[in-house]
Motif scaffolding. Structure first.
Motif, PDB file in Angstrom:
ATOM      1  N   UNK A  71      94.725  28.755  35.870  1.00  0.00           N
ATOM      2  CA  UNK A  71      93.775  28.157  34.768  1.00  0.00           C
ATOM      3  C   UNK A  71      93.549  26.762  35.810  1.00  0.00           C
ATOM      4  N   UNK A  72      94.467  26.154  36.330  1.00  0.00           N
ATOM      5  CA  UNK A  72      94.480  24.909  37.089  1.00  0.00           C
ATOM      6  C   UNK A  72      93.641  24.871  38.431  1.00  0.00           C
ATOM      7  N   UNK A 108      96.247  33.705  22.200  1.00  0.00           N
ATOM      8  CA  UNK A 108      96.971  32.474  22.225  1.00  0.00           C
ATOM      9  C   UNK A 108      96.811  30.674  22.579  1.00  0.00           C
ATOM     10  N   UNK A 109      97.172  29.963  22.245  1.00  0.00           N
ATOM     11  CA  UNK A 109      97.509  28.702  22.718  1.00  0.00           C
ATOM     12  C   UNK A 109      98.760  28.603  22.700  1.00  0.00           C
ATOM     13  N   UNK A 110      98.901  27.604  24.295  1.00  0.00           N
ATOM     14  CA  UNK A 110     100.286  27.469  24.836  1.00  0.00           C
ATOM     15  C   UNK A 110     100.322  26.416  25.494  1.00  0.00           C
ATOM     16  N   UNK A 123      97.055  25.949  27.729  1.00  0.00           N
ATOM     17  CA  UNK A 123      96.358  27.408  28.359  1.00  0.00           C
ATOM     18  C   UNK A 123      96.597  28.442  26.850  1.00  0.00           C
ATOM     19  N   UNK A 124      95.428  29.078  27.201  1.00  0.00           N
ATOM     20  CA  UNK A 124      94.995  30.131  26.322  1.00  0.00           C
ATOM     21  C   UNK A 124      94.945  30.998  26.637  1.00  0.00           C
ATOM     22  N   UNK A 180      93.063  25.034  29.163  1.00  0.00           N
ATOM     23  CA  UNK A 180      92.296  25.695  30.444  1.00  0.00           C
ATOM     24  C   UNK A 180      92.219  27.196  29.404  1.00  0.00           C
ATOM     25  N   UNK A 181      92.118  28.340  30.475  1.00  0.00           N
ATOM     26  CA  UNK A 181      91.719  30.270  29.831  1.00  0.00           C
ATOM     27  C   UNK A 181      92.602  30.423  30.930  1.00  0.00           C
ATOM     28  N   UNK A 182      93.590  31.204  30.840  1.00  0.00           N
ATOM     29  CA  UNK A 182      94.070  32.272  31.448  1.00  0.00           C
ATOM     30  C   UNK A 182      92.595  32.943  32.027  1.00  0.00           C
ATOM     31  N   UNK A 183      93.175  33.901  33.416  1.00  0.00           N
ATOM     32  CA  UNK A 183      92.479  35.188  33.674  1.00  0.00           C
ATOM     33  C   UNK A 183      92.176  35.411  33.388  1.00  0.00           C
TER      34      UNK A 183
END
Length: 437
Positions: free
Chosen positions: A150-151, A82-84, A77-78, A301-304
């Motif tokens: 993201x999901x 940053x990436x997690x 997840x971005x 997946x990219x966070x809002x």
């Protein structure tokens, strides 16, 4: 196409089965195109492997050897620039405990998740509300935007705000109905049991192989670029323009078209279908040179709220072993959410440029693609808002009161491929009973 195939099986070779296809190709939101010397899916690219519909259908059609499973790479997840790692042990991104989201959300949010079981929960049995409202009031906004959105966005091209709990996370709604005292406990009860079975599957040569097999098996009379323009009852039969009288009809079309076609014949059903909105999206497929440096993860997946245009990336060459064998590295960027049509209307060059820029931001990959393909999905995915199940139940009840017509498709009980296979199968079975009876 599944409905046509099932009707052929049920009614035999003498039945006249007609498919009216408004576009120039079959398959709806499934499409396989050639890219850099091999097939690539630019619509749905996977299906839930733990549901039986797809493996059973592939076996019936002699395509079992096409079934492949992911390599086992984990998604990212971005969020917060940053990436997690994708949290493990959540239900559509909703945590059962604070530790699950450690590193993805701030300390205050983790404390709030930990304290949630002590906060009285007010849930109306049988009721519904948006996922954003439920999760936001219990766990806070960061959980909604960084973990859940993201999901849900990847599945429905929407946000938690436009997703109803009962339709999009039904096991959670069931746990709440059964009296779970907190959201944390409801998630724990709703989580599926541990399993080593693959979560997803796909076809080695793309969904086009399935579409071709269904077309052969259905042996239908196919009219491409021919939308159904009107539907009316003619005695005990139906007239559907432009082909004339038929014994029965399956409407496997998006909700707005279903509403328009049902307006005169079954107005109550039309009213309910008209309450299901659609979201549009775009897929940009990229073929990159070998050793371009894609991370060894299945996707991102990219966070809002992030400073990106893309909502997700599928790192296809890392996700699927058969694609890793290609002499290029394959990735897909996805754009567009419910209510955001601007990117869907952008020209190809801009979308490709945005895909490359966002991919560089999240992965550092700067390689120039050797091939690209842009696929727009106008009205591609229905939005399962709060109360969706009740809308669908009323729609299906109205249709059930009228002989010789059925509805099927992603607007009903699931947007995934297995759910649509089941929907087409169910519609064909009911129509067979009415027509043959």
């Amino acid at each position: 196409m599944v409905a046509a195939y099932r009707l052929r099986t049920n009614l035999g070779s003498r039945a006249r089965i007609v498919i009216l296809e408004q576009s120039d190709r079959l398959g709806g939101k499934l499409r396989t195109v050639p890219l850099a010397g091999g097939p690539v899916d630019v619509g749905a690219e996977a299906f839930i492997g733990r549901r039986p519909e797809m493996p059973e259908l592939l076996e019936e059609l002699g395509l079992t050897d096409q079934l492949v499973y992911p390599a086992g790479a984990r998604p990212l997840i971005y969020a917060g620039a940053g990436l997690h790692p994708m949290p493990i042990g959540t239900l559509m991104g909703i945590p059962a405990d604070a530790q699950t989201l450690a590193g993805l959300v701030d300390a205050a949010t983790l404390d709030r998740i930990a304290a949630e079981p002590s906060v009285p929960l007010h849930w109306e049995r049988g009721g519904d509300l948006s996922v954003a409202e439920l999760v936001g009031t219990r766990f806070g906004e960061q959980v909604v935007r960084r973990s859940v959105d993201p999901l849900l966005g990847g599945v429905y091209s929407g946000l938690s705000d436009t997703a109803g709990v009962r339709a999009t996370v039904p096991t959670l709604a069931a746990a709440l109905d059964d009296g779970a005292p907190s959201l944390s406990e409801a998630v724990r009860r709703a989580l599926p049991p541990p399993s080593t079975a693959p979560v997803f599957g796909t076809l080695r040569d793309g969904y086009g192989v399935l579409l071709d097999a269904l077309e052969r098996a259905a042996a239908a009379e196919i009219h491409r670029e021919t939308p159904a323009s009107a539907l009316r009852r003619t005695g005990r039969r139906w007239t559907i323009d432009p082909i004339g009288e038929v014994d029965g009809v399956v409407l496997a079309v998006p909700a707005p078209q279903a509403a328009a076609l049902l307006a005169d014949a079954v107005p109550a059903a039309a009213e309910h279908a008209g309450r299901i909105p659609l979201a549009s999206s775009v897929v940009v497929a990229l073929a990159l040179p070998r050793d371009s440096g894609l991370p060894h993860n299945s996707g991102i997946l990219v966070a809002t709220g992030e400073d990106l245009s893309a909502k997700a990336f599928t790192l296809s060459s890392r996700k699927w072993p058969h694609l890793a064998e290609r002499d290029v590295e394959l990735a897909r960027a996805s754009f567009g959410r419910f209510g955001d049509a601007e990117l869907v209307e952008a020209d190809d060059d801009r979308l490709i440029a945005l895909a490359r820029a966002d991919l560089e931001t999240v992965t550092g990959v700067t390689a120039e693609p050797v091939a690209t393909f842009v696929q727009r999905w106008h009205g591609g995915l229905p939005q399962y808002r709060a109360g969706h199940d009740a809308v669908v139940a009323a729609l299906e009840a109205a249709v059930a009161d009228v002989d010789g017509i059925e509805v099927a498709g992603a607007m009903l009980h699931g947007v995934g491929v297995p759910a649509c296979v089941d929907s087409g199968t169910t519609a064909a079975a009911r129509l067979t009973t009415r027509v043959a009876g």
